[in-house]
Design a protein around this motif. Structure first.
Motif, PDB file in Angstrom:
ATOM      1  N   VAL A 163       0.851  -1.185   0.000  1.00 10.47           N
ATOM      2  CA  VAL A 163       0.000   0.000   0.000  1.00 10.47           C
ATOM      3  C   VAL A 163       0.888   1.237   0.000  1.00 10.47           C
TER       4      VAL A 163
ATOM      5  N   VAL B 284      -2.301  -0.784  -3.891  1.00  5.61           N
ATOM      6  CA  VAL B 284      -3.364   0.162  -3.502  1.00  5.61           C
ATOM      7  C   VAL B 284      -2.712   1.477  -3.093  1.00  5.61           C
TER       8      VAL B 284
ATOM      9  N   ASP C 147     -11.624   3.625  -6.656  1.00  4.28           N
ATOM     10  CA  ASP C 147     -12.119   2.251  -6.586  1.00  4.28           C
ATOM     11  C   ASP C 147     -13.430   2.152  -5.788  1.00  4.28           C
TER      12      ASP C 147
ATOM     13  N   LEU D 195     -13.166   0.267  -2.454  1.00  3.41           N
ATOM     14  CA  LEU D 195     -12.427   1.010  -1.430  1.00  3.41           C
ATOM     15  C   LEU D 195     -13.264   2.182  -0.910  1.00  3.41           C
TER      16      LEU D 195
ATOM     17  N   ARG E 128      -4.969   0.396  -7.599  1.00  2.00           N
ATOM     18  CA  ARG E 128      -6.301   0.822  -7.145  1.00  2.00           C
ATOM     19  C   ARG E 128      -6.149   2.034  -6.223  1.00  2.00           C
TER      20      ARG E 128
ATOM     21  N   LEU F 220      -8.232  -4.510   3.859  1.00  2.00           N
ATOM     22  CA  LEU F 220      -7.643  -4.656   2.525  1.00  2.00           C
ATOM     23  C   LEU F 220      -7.249  -6.081   2.167  1.00  2.00           C
TER      24      LEU F 220
ATOM     25  N   TYR G 180      -4.954  -7.695  -1.009  1.00  2.00           N
ATOM     26  CA  TYR G 180      -4.156  -7.257  -2.169  1.00  2.00           C
ATOM     27  C   TYR G 180      -3.375  -8.419  -2.719  1.00  2.00           C
TER      28      TYR G 180
END
Ligand code: HPA
Length: 285
Positions: free
Chosen positions: A29, A112, A169, A172, A234, A283, A285
């Protein structure tokens, strides 16, 4: 000033190598902290600090209120690369330079990007101190040609004509709404318009930006988000409304950078910390 207007893969990878040499964290992230919002970087655990001026090819920034370093570590158990201070176009950098750090994130494995900024409120229902979930943006400068993807396209980084229909997103965004509800925080939503700055807006410009459909205005973010989407990252975005540009709310006071920093640090940063932490917990990922 910018050492060069255009970069290639080897420039990005040279910077990535330098970051990797300074931290064993493998960030998934990325988090960009805007003006007055940098305190969250101090909460990163097992932190490695990597000043931008120790990274080859990295553009340098000098705006008050920005620390200008990467902080690599974990937050809520998530491996994260935080930008404590960003690069701005109004400092004299090209848009390619402004977005250089996003390429570093992309090449280092970030999936992200959480982007934050200080912004002026255009929507009359907002108040100074509010946090706005960015649901879409207007790349005002980009549409006029000041766009980070102008120039030769490297397919290794992304496609020539990237889609921007879901720039922020939806999943999100939903996670952020849920986080706000869980914390009893009012979360505004709206469209961010990115302008060059550094001057704040005239009343006529405020009216124009409102008519274009923008709810908040600021001097960053749109280029970074565009490059992140080009690179398949994202994005989740928050604007901290540091000042209202709507006349009735302004009480005759001019906008100042000090006011932006003060409201950011004291009112907005604590709310953003709760929101970001909650979203990080959800999250995948
Ligand atoms: N305009 C543009 N950028 C900003 C503002 C503003 O009023 N406040 C914080 N960043």
């Amino acid at each position: 000033m910018t050492p060069q207007a255009y970069y290639t893969l080897s420039d990005y990878d040279l910077a990535v190598e330098a970051v990797r040499a300074r931290t064993s964290v493998q960030p998934k992230v990325g988090l960009i902290l805007g003006s007055g919002l940098s305190s969250l970087a101090e909460r990163v655990e097992n932190a490695d600090f990597i000043p931008y001026n120790e990274i080859p090819r990295f553009p340098q920034s000098e705006v008050a209120g920005h620390r200008n370093r990467f902080v690599a570590g974990t937050l809520e158990g998530v491996p994260i690369l935080v930008m404590q201070g960003r690069i701005h176009y109004y400092e004299g950098h090209s848009m390619q330079a402004v977005t250089f750090p996003i390429r570093v994130m992309q090449r280092i494995g970030v999936k992200v990007l959480i982007v934050t900024n200080a912004a002026g409120g255009l929507n009359p229902s907002f108040s100074a101190g509010d946090v706005m979930l960015i649901t879409d943006h207007i790349n005002f400068m980009g549409m006029a040609g000041v766009h980070p993807l102008v120039g030769r396209n490297d397919e290794a980084l992304g496609e020539r004509f990237p889609d921007m229909s879901d720039a922020y997103d939806p999943q999100l965004c939903e996670a952020a709404r849920q986080a706000a509800r869980a914390h009893g925080l009012t979360l505004r939503e709206g469209v961010y318009v990115g302008i060059s700055g550094p001057s704040f807006e005239t009343p006529a410009e405020v009216r124009m930006l409102q008519r274009l459909g923008a709810d908040a205005v600021g001097m960053s973010t749109v280029g970074e988000v565009t490059v992140a989407r080009h690179g398949g990252i994202r994005v989740l975005g928050f604007s901290g409304i540091t000042n209202m540009l709507v006349k009735s709310e302004q009480s005759g006071q001019p906008v100042s950078h000090l006011e932006v920093l003060d409201i950011g640090q004291n009112v907005i940063a604590p709310k953003l910390e709760s929101l970001v932490r909650s979203v990080l917990k959800t999250l995948h990922y």
